[in-house]
Scaffold this motif. Sequence first.
Motif, PDB file in Angstrom:
ATOM      1  N   ILE A   1       0.494  -0.896  -0.282  1.00  0.00           N
ATOM      2  CA  ILE A   1      -0.343  -0.130   0.269  1.00  0.00           C
ATOM      3  C   ILE A   1       0.631   1.668  -0.136  1.00  0.00           C
ATOM      4  O   ILE A   1       2.105   1.589   0.751  1.00  0.00           O
ATOM      5  CB  ILE A   1      -1.307   0.032   1.124  1.00  0.00           C
ATOM      6  N   PRO A   2       1.252   1.740  -1.031  1.00  0.00           N
ATOM      7  CA  PRO A   2       1.812   3.467  -0.661  1.00  0.00           C
ATOM      8  C   PRO A   2       0.818   4.710   0.355  1.00  0.00           C
ATOM      9  O   PRO A   2      -0.080   4.350   0.951  1.00  0.00           O
ATOM     10  CB  PRO A   2       1.170   3.692  -2.262  1.00  0.00           C
ATOM     11  N   GLY A   3       2.363   4.519   0.949  1.00  0.00           N
ATOM     12  CA  GLY A   3       1.678   5.796   1.850  1.00  0.00           C
ATOM     13  C   GLY A   3       2.455   6.570   1.879  1.00  0.00           C
ATOM     14  O   GLY A   3       3.621   7.482   1.221  1.00  0.00           O
TER      15      GLY A   3
ATOM     16  N   LEU B   1       3.690  11.003  11.631  1.00  0.00           N
ATOM     17  CA  LEU B   1       2.560  10.384  11.428  1.00  0.00           C
ATOM     18  C   LEU B   1       2.555   9.516   9.872  1.00  0.00           C
ATOM     19  O   LEU B   1       3.173  10.010   8.934  1.00  0.00           O
ATOM     20  CB  LEU B   1       1.006  10.207  11.696  1.00  0.00           C
ATOM     21  N   HIS B   2       1.740   8.830  10.091  1.00  0.00           N
ATOM     22  CA  HIS B   2       1.654   7.808   8.297  1.00  0.00           C
ATOM     23  C   HIS B   2       0.080   7.757   8.252  1.00  0.00           C
ATOM     24  O   HIS B   2      -0.449   7.989   8.701  1.00  0.00           O
ATOM     25  CB  HIS B   2       2.289   6.541   7.949  1.00  0.00           C
ATOM     26  N   VAL B   3       0.006   7.950   6.861  1.00  0.00           N
ATOM     27  CA  VAL B   3      -1.712   8.409   6.062  1.00  0.00           C
ATOM     28  C   VAL B   3      -1.463   7.182   4.500  1.00  0.00           C
ATOM     29  O   VAL B   3       0.404   7.646   3.927  1.00  0.00           O
ATOM     30  CB  VAL B   3      -2.276   9.711   6.032  1.00  0.00           C
TER      31      VAL B   3
ATOM     32  N   GLU C   1       7.804  10.019   0.454  1.00  0.00           N
ATOM     33  CA  GLU C   1       6.616   8.442   0.291  1.00  0.00           C
ATOM     34  C   GLU C   1       7.579   7.222   0.631  1.00  0.00           C
ATOM     35  O   GLU C   1       8.064   7.181   0.883  1.00  0.00           O
ATOM     36  CB  GLU C   1       6.546   8.415  -1.476  1.00  0.00           C
ATOM     37  N   VAL C   2       6.673   5.989   0.860  1.00  0.00           N
ATOM     38  CA  VAL C   2       6.907   5.070   2.259  1.00  0.00           C
ATOM     39  C   VAL C   2       5.743   4.040   1.456  1.00  0.00           C
ATOM     40  O   VAL C   2       4.428   4.342   0.400  1.00  0.00           O
ATOM     41  CB  VAL C   2       6.349   5.009   3.075  1.00  0.00           C
TER      42      VAL C   2
END
Length: 219
Positions: free
Chosen positions: A75-77, A186-188, A209-210
């Motif tokens: 999932i791109p995050g 945070l991550h989303v 990007e993660v």
Amino acid sequence: MLENPVWAALSGPQACFAEASGDAARYRSDVAPWCAVADPADPSAWADLATLTDQAALTAPALRPPAGWQPVTVIPGVQMVGHTMTGVHDPSAVRLTETDVPEMLDLVSRAKPGPFGKRTVELGNYLGIRHEGRLVAMAGERFRLPGWTEVSAVCTDPDFRGQGFGARLTMAVAAGILEHGDLPFLHVAAENAAAIRLYERLGFQTGHEVVFAAYRRVD
């Protein structure tokens, strides 16, 4: 450090929650599902990870597992950082503890903020908002690395969305992080444009990007 937050946490401030082998580590299974390798491009680190688990969830800007690891979900995050935010305490927020875990797990099952285990609450400060005694929103701290603490598990009961509870709790958790000398991040999910816009309004800036990825061993 922020490029590999789980490794920075498990090899640093949250080592007490880790199972480790060489250049790989994972949270204990009842705490969180996340694993990490010191260098995602190093096959030997993935070999160390294989001694810990045959199913691994990782997050980093780029993951390049060697042969023998098959992706299950990718999932791109986006990672967002709060370099300049101040945070705001919320007088309605209550501290959540181990005694609240059954309610927290029930809320997670309905609001689906992401992975949350029966010991996740031990990772940091968790705050909630109650309505007529019922837990309807929460947020807390998850990955803690030198100088940074992640805001996580931001969620609201579907029946109570649209009232700003998530934003209030995010700011309250951030205020606590800042008070103990760290900066919040945070991550989303990258596709969650509405959440990204909200966090930007709260003072977070888009970082890098993660990917959030799950792999399993196939050999």
